[in-house]
Enzyme design. Structure first.
Site, short mmCIF file in Angstrom:
data_model
loop_
_atom_site.label_atom_id
_atom_site.label_comp_id
_atom_site.label_asym_id
_atom_site.label_seq_id
_atom_site.Cartn_x
_atom_site.Cartn_y
_atom_site.Cartn_z
N ASP A 110 0.84 -1.19 0.00
CA ASP A 110 0.00 0.00 0.00
C ASP A 110 0.88 1.25 0.00
O ASP A 110 2.03 1.21 0.44
CB ASP A 110 -0.89 0.03 1.25
CG ASP A 110 -1.85 -1.14 1.27
OD1 ASP A 110 -2.16 -1.70 0.21
OD2 ASP A 110 -2.31 -1.49 2.39
N1 URA Z 1 -1.20 -5.96 3.90
C1 URA Z 1 -1.71 -4.71 3.92
O1 URA Z 1 -2.74 -4.46 4.51
N2 URA Z 1 -1.05 -3.75 3.25
C2 URA Z 1 0.13 -3.98 2.60
O2 URA Z 1 0.70 -3.05 2.03
C3 URA Z 1 0.64 -5.28 2.60
C4 URA Z 1 -0.05 -6.26 3.27
#
Ligand code: URA
Length: 252
Positions: A110
Site C-alpha cells: 500500500d
Molecule cells: N497488507 C496490507 O494491509 N497492506 C500492505 O501493504 C501489505 C499487506
C-alpha cells in the site's frame, strides 16, 4: 546463463531497448561496432561477452539479458504501479538503472506501507513470489490502534473472514511483540490483507512495515528509499519460509 554466441541484432535490440527492425536498420547504417569494428551484418554471430556499441554508447553483448533484482526499503507515500497521476511511483526511484522502465514491483505494498519490496525485470521470479500457489511467506511489523489480544493468535491461525472478502483468509501467524505491535506472517498477499485481518478482530493498523519475504530480511542498513541488488544466495532465501511460520504451520 548467457549463451556463448548470439545474433548481433538480437543483442542490440535487447541492450538498447529497440524493436528488432530498428536495430537491423541502425546496424545496416553502420552505427554499430563490435569490439571496436563497424559491423553492418545484423545476423552476425557475436560472443556473448563481446563489447558492442551503438552510436557511441557501449555495453557488453549479454548485459541486456541479465535479469535484475533489487531490494528496496520502500518509503511511505510511493505507489507500486508503473505510473500514477497523483503520487510518485516506486519504479522511478530506480531511474539511474539501465532499462529501469522494464522493471516491476514484486507484488504491491500500500502507499503508506514501508519496508522490503523487490523490484525486478524477471517475470518468472515475480510470478513465483507473488502467486499464492508457491506459499511464499511475507512478514510484516504492524502497529495497531488498540491493544492486541492473546486471543487473536488463535483467530489469525484459524483463518479469518472479512465482510468485504468472499472467502476466508488462509492461516496467518500472529506474534505479539508488545501491547500494540505484532509480527504478522501471511502467504496469500491479498488486497490490504494485514489491515483487514486486524479489522476482523476490531482493531486497526496505524503503521505497517514489511520485514521479510520468505526468510530474507530487509537489509536494515538501507534507509527508506535506498536499494541494492540481491546478493548470491538471497534468491533462495525468498523460497524458504519464515522460521516461526514454518514451526507453527508446516512442521506438523
Ligand atoms: N497488507 C496490507 O494491509 N497492506 C500492505 O501493504 C501489505 C499487506
Amino acid at each position: 546463463m548467457a549463451k556463448d554466441t548470439l545474433r548481433l541484432d538480437k543483442a542490440v535490440c535487447h541492450n538498447f531497448d529497440l524493436t528488432r527492425s530498428v536495430a537491423v536498420k541502425l546496424i545496416r547504417q553502420g552505427l554499430c561496432e563490435v569490439e571496436g569494428e563497424v559491423v553492418t551484418d545484423p545476423s552476425l554471430k557475436i560472443a556473448s561477452n563481446a563489447a558492442i556499441s551503438l552510436d557511441g554508447c557501449q555495453m557488453s553483448a549479454d548485459e541486456g539479458f541479465k535479469k535484475q533484482i533489487y531490494m528496496l526499503n520502500k518509503p511511505d507515500g510511493y505507489v507500486c504501479a508503473d505510473r500514477d497521476n497523483n503520487n510518485p511511483v516506486v519504479i522511478n526511484i530506480f531511474s539511474d538503472i539501465p532499462k529501469f522502465t522494464k522493471m516491476h514491483c514484486v507484488g504491491r505494498l500500500d502507499i503508506d506501507t514501508t519496508g522490503l519490496l523487490l523490484v525486478t525485470d524477471d517475470g518468472d521470479l515475480n510470478h513465483q513470489i507473488t502467486s499464492p500457489k508457491y506459499l511464499v511467506t511475507k512478514t510484516y511489523l504492524a502497529t495497531t490502534k488498540d491493544k492486541i489480544s492473546e486471543k487473536d493468535i488463535a483467530l489469525f491461525a484459524k483463518g479469518l473472514k472479512h465482510p468485504e472478502e468472499k472467502s476466508r483468509y488462509k492461516e496467518a501467524l500472529l506474534e505479539i511483540v508488545s501491547d500494540n505491535v505484532a509480527l504478522v506472517t501471511v502467504t496469500e498477499g491479498r488486497f490490504h490483507e494485514v489491515k483487514r485481518l486486524f479489522e476482523c478482530v476490531d482493531n486497526e493498523v496505524i503503521e505497517l512495515k514489511r520485514l521479510y519475504i520468505g526468510s530474507l530480511c530487509l537489509d536494515e542498513t538501507l534507509s527508506e528509499g535506498d536499494y541494492r541488488p540481491l546478493e548470491d544466495g538471497e534468491i533462495e532465501k525468498l523460497f524458504e519460509p519464515y522460521k516461526a511460520y514454518s514451526d507453527a504451520f508446516l512442521k506438523k
